[in-house]
Design a protein around this motif. Structure first.
Motif, mmCIF file in Angstrom:
data_model
loop_
_atom_site.group_PDB
_atom_site.id
_atom_site.type_symbol
_atom_site.label_atom_id
_atom_site.label_comp_id
_atom_site.label_asym_id
_atom_site.label_seq_id
_atom_site.Cartn_x
_atom_site.Cartn_y
_atom_site.Cartn_z
ATOM 1 N N PHE A 1 0.781 -1.233 0.000
ATOM 2 C CA PHE A 1 0.000 0.000 0.000
ATOM 3 C C PHE A 1 0.817 1.291 0.000
ATOM 4 O O PHE A 1 0.335 2.319 -0.476
ATOM 5 C CB PHE A 1 -0.941 0.025 1.214
ATOM 6 N N TYR A 2 2.026 1.251 0.544
ATOM 7 C CA TYR A 2 2.755 2.504 0.750
ATOM 8 C C TYR A 2 3.031 3.271 -0.542
ATOM 9 O O TYR A 2 2.823 4.493 -0.595
ATOM 10 C CB TYR A 2 4.059 2.238 1.506
ATOM 11 N N PRO A 3 3.484 2.598 -1.600
ATOM 12 C CA PRO A 3 3.736 3.359 -2.848
ATOM 13 C C PRO A 3 2.473 4.056 -3.352
ATOM 14 O O PRO A 3 2.526 5.189 -3.823
ATOM 15 C CB PRO A 3 4.202 2.282 -3.833
ATOM 16 N N ARG A 4 1.331 3.379 -3.242
ATOM 17 C CA ARG A 4 0.079 3.976 -3.709
ATOM 18 C C ARG A 4 -0.369 5.101 -2.778
ATOM 19 O O ARG A 4 -0.932 6.102 -3.217
ATOM 20 C CB ARG A 4 -0.994 2.894 -3.825
ATOM 21 N N LEU A 5 -0.131 4.922 -1.475
ATOM 22 C CA LEU A 5 -0.509 5.969 -0.513
ATOM 23 C C LEU A 5 0.214 7.277 -0.796
ATOM 24 O O LEU A 5 -0.399 8.345 -0.849
ATOM 25 C CB LEU A 5 -0.206 5.501 0.913
ATOM 26 N N VAL A 6 1.551 7.194 -0.964
ATOM 27 C CA VAL A 6 2.307 8.430 -1.181
ATOM 28 C C VAL A 6 1.973 9.034 -2.540
ATOM 29 O O VAL A 6 1.961 10.263 -2.703
ATOM 30 C CB VAL A 6 3.835 8.190 -1.053
ATOM 31 N N SER A 7 1.692 8.160 -3.523
ATOM 32 C CA SER A 7 1.334 8.643 -4.851
ATOM 33 C C SER A 7 0.011 9.405 -4.817
ATOM 34 O O SER A 7 -0.097 10.534 -5.319
ATOM 35 C CB SER A 7 1.246 7.455 -5.811
ATOM 36 N N VAL A 8 -1.012 8.783 -4.197
ATOM 37 C CA VAL A 8 -2.332 9.420 -4.122
ATOM 38 C C VAL A 8 -2.277 10.664 -3.250
ATOM 39 O O VAL A 8 -2.898 11.691 -3.566
ATOM 40 C CB VAL A 8 -3.371 8.410 -3.585
ATOM 41 N N LYS A 9 -1.530 10.610 -2.147
ATOM 42 C CA LYS A 9 -1.420 11.776 -1.268
ATOM 43 C C LYS A 9 -0.844 12.964 -2.015
ATOM 44 O O LYS A 9 -1.310 14.104 -1.876
ATOM 45 C CB LYS A 9 -0.552 11.459 -0.055
ATOM 46 N N GLU A 10 0.186 12.704 -2.822
ATOM 47 C CA GLU A 10 0.803 13.819 -3.538
ATOM 48 C C GLU A 10 -0.159 14.415 -4.564
ATOM 49 O O GLU A 10 -0.220 15.634 -4.735
ATOM 50 C CB GLU A 10 2.089 13.354 -4.227
ATOM 51 N N ARG A 11 -0.953 13.567 -5.215
ATOM 52 C CA ARG A 11 -1.933 14.094 -6.180
ATOM 53 C C ARG A 11 -3.001 14.913 -5.466
ATOM 54 O O ARG A 11 -3.432 15.956 -5.964
ATOM 55 C CB ARG A 11 -2.577 12.935 -6.948
ATOM 56 N N LEU A 12 -3.449 14.428 -4.302
ATOM 57 C CA LEU A 12 -4.456 15.173 -3.549
ATOM 58 C C LEU A 12 -3.904 16.501 -3.036
ATOM 59 O O LEU A 12 -4.618 17.510 -2.984
ATOM 60 C CB LEU A 12 -4.966 14.327 -2.377
ATOM 61 N N ASP A 13 -2.628 16.503 -2.639
ATOM 62 C CA ASP A 13 -1.980 17.761 -2.245
ATOM 63 C C ASP A 13 -2.046 18.768 -3.384
ATOM 64 O O ASP A 13 -2.367 19.944 -3.189
ATOM 65 C CB ASP A 13 -0.518 17.518 -1.857
#
Length: 488
Positions: A129-141
């Motif tokens: 999950f971690y790679p997807r979490l940081v990826s989605v978080k950055e897009r939401l930012d």
């Protein structure tokens, strides 16, 4: 270099249906500082993204799971040296709604698996999950940045518009990008930025001294029509740091330590990266002055001074400190001449400053006459305020005595450590104890020396040197994608 970047003011109008495309294009170009156009054209309506609240809530939940997963699974040891391991390579930007849908799906998956996480499988689940979490978080930012920028746009029934500032060399790039994004259905008004428009301040310095911009920015931004003191600050800060902490050994240690920390923390904030570069310069300066003053771990390694030993000629180092103060403050006053309307005022300040300094040193009467003439001119140009200004300048100059005091203090502390080690018995226990004492003493001296000297050098610039400059500008902040894990 001595002046902030010259900007152009942009006004753009385009079809309302192309809003998301235009916003995404501006964010990709990353060259325009958006301002609230509705303050100029009050008839325009405010624009809000329909997904604003949902994106904010999703970001909060994603950040919570990311933080908890890091806490339970720990951080890979290589990340401390090489930075984040999980880098997602993107071929292009996703639409905001697509990123929101992806975030929704990811949260559903995590909720179903999160209860299974325990000490044994935490790292395994983190890999999933971690790679997807940081990826989605950055897009939401970045969606959040877009929402905030969108609120500064204006709209009518059929059109949308924005206002911004961009560097003159970036104007053609911005116009071409928007023109392509709107299929030629956009109109622009471009004019030079003037102080009346309250443009932001964009600093631009050569790469070697660019790290020192953080010291200027953290004090304050010069106004758009003001002077950027960073170029001078870079040289004088490095000079004063080395002079207050003169030792070849400590200087080399500081350079090596700062280089190591720089590579370890290069994925962190711009401030930390630049701070390490500044300390590298400071270490080189310390080593340079160590050779001039003949200091190498407090005479543990004996070298011949190329100039003189401050500990043996205290008056010389204190006199040099005052001369540096005079030169430093004079440099700040001269820099003001670029924007100061009354050049006579600048010349009178310099004449007053140097004449009283030379009179105090030589006792020659004609210097006092020059001082009196300078005061008369200052009273004529500024009134009684001139007296306060002159007193303030001399107070600032006297503050530079701390350069000589700290230089002598750091030398004495280093030598006392060496003398303490030399006084130990010349046997195995004495050698072992001496090595331990030397290691602890050098570490303590290095840390306290760096902190004390950095603060004092910063103080001389922020409180003394910057007193002659005008601040109060706002920082140029281009609307762009923030990058940490994702790269296009």
């Amino acid at each position: 270099m001595f002046r902030p970047v010259r900007l152009s003011k942009i006004y753009c109008i385009f079809p309302k249906g192309m809003l998301e495309t235009v916003v995404s294009t501006l964010q990709s170009v990353g060259a325009v500082h958006i301002y609230d156009i509705k303050k100029e054209y009050q008839s325009l309506n405010t624009m809000n993204a329909s997904y604003k609240d949902e994106a904010s809530q999703l970001l909060e939940n994603i950040s919570k799971y990311k933080h908890e997963l890091e806490s339970k699974a720990g951080r890979n040891r290589y990340e401390w040296i090489l930075g984040p391991r999980y880098i997602t390579v993107e071929t292009g930007e996703k639409k905001a709604q697509d990123s929101i849908n992806e975030a929704r799906g990811l949260l559903e998956e995590i909720k179903n698996r999160y209860k299974e996480i325990n000490a044994k499988n935490a790292k395994e689940i983190k890999k999933i999950f971690y790679p997807r979490l940081v990826s989605v978080k950055e897009r939401l930012d970045n969606i959040n940045y877009m929402v905030k920028a969108l609120e500064k746009f204006g709209a009518t029934k059929y059109t949308a518009s924005f206002g911004g500032f961009a560097a003159k060399e970036d104007i053609s790039k911005v116009l071409n990008a928007i023109d392509v994004a709107t299929n030629g259905k956009s109109a622009f008004e471009i004019k030079d930025g003037i102080p009346e428009d309250n443009p932001p301040t964009k600093l631009s310095n050569p790469k070697l001294i660019r790290p020192f911009e953080v010291l200027t920015e953290n004090y304050g931004m010069p106004p758009y029509n003001g002077i950027d003191p960073t170029f001078i600050l870079a040289g004088t800060f490095t000079l004063l740091f080395g002079m207050m902490f003169p030792d070849v050994g400590y200087g080399i240690m500081l350079v090596l330590l700062s280089l190591a920390v720089y590579f370890i923390t290069r994925k962190t904030t711009r401030f930390i990266r630049n701070l390490n570069v500044i300390l590298i310069y400071g270490g080189l300066s310390s080593a340079f002055f160590g050779f001039l003053f003949g200091e190498f771990f407090g005479k543990f390694i004996k070298i011949k001074p190329l100039l003189f030993e401050p500990a043996r000629d205290i008056m010389a180092i204190l006199l040099i400190s005052i001369i540096i103060g005079l030169a430093h403050i004079s440099l700040a006053i001269i820099s003001r001449a670029i924007t100061e309307k009354s050049k006579l005022h600048i010349l009178s300040l310099l004449a007053t400053l140097w004449s009283i300094a030379l009179f105090s040193y030589t006792g020659k009467g004609y210097y006092f006459i020059l001082f009196a003439a300078g005061i008369i001119v200052l009273l004529y140009t500024k009134g009684l305020y001139a007296i306060e200004e002159v007193v303030s300048i001399f107070t600032h100059v006297l503050s530079y005595i701390r350069i000589g005091i700290l230089s002598i203090l750091s030398i004495i502390i280093s030598r006392l450590l060496v003398e303490a080690v030399a006084g130990l018995p010349k046997n195995i226990i004495g050698v072992a104890l001496g090595a331990l004492l030397m290691a602890i003493g050098i570490s303590f001296s290095l840390i306290t020396g760096i902190v004390l000297v950095f603060i004092q050098s910063l103080r001389l610039h922020w409180l003394e040197f910057f007193s002659a400059y005008e601040f109060g500008g706002k920082k140029f902040e281009p609307f762009s994608y923030k990058r940490e894990y994702l790269y296009s």
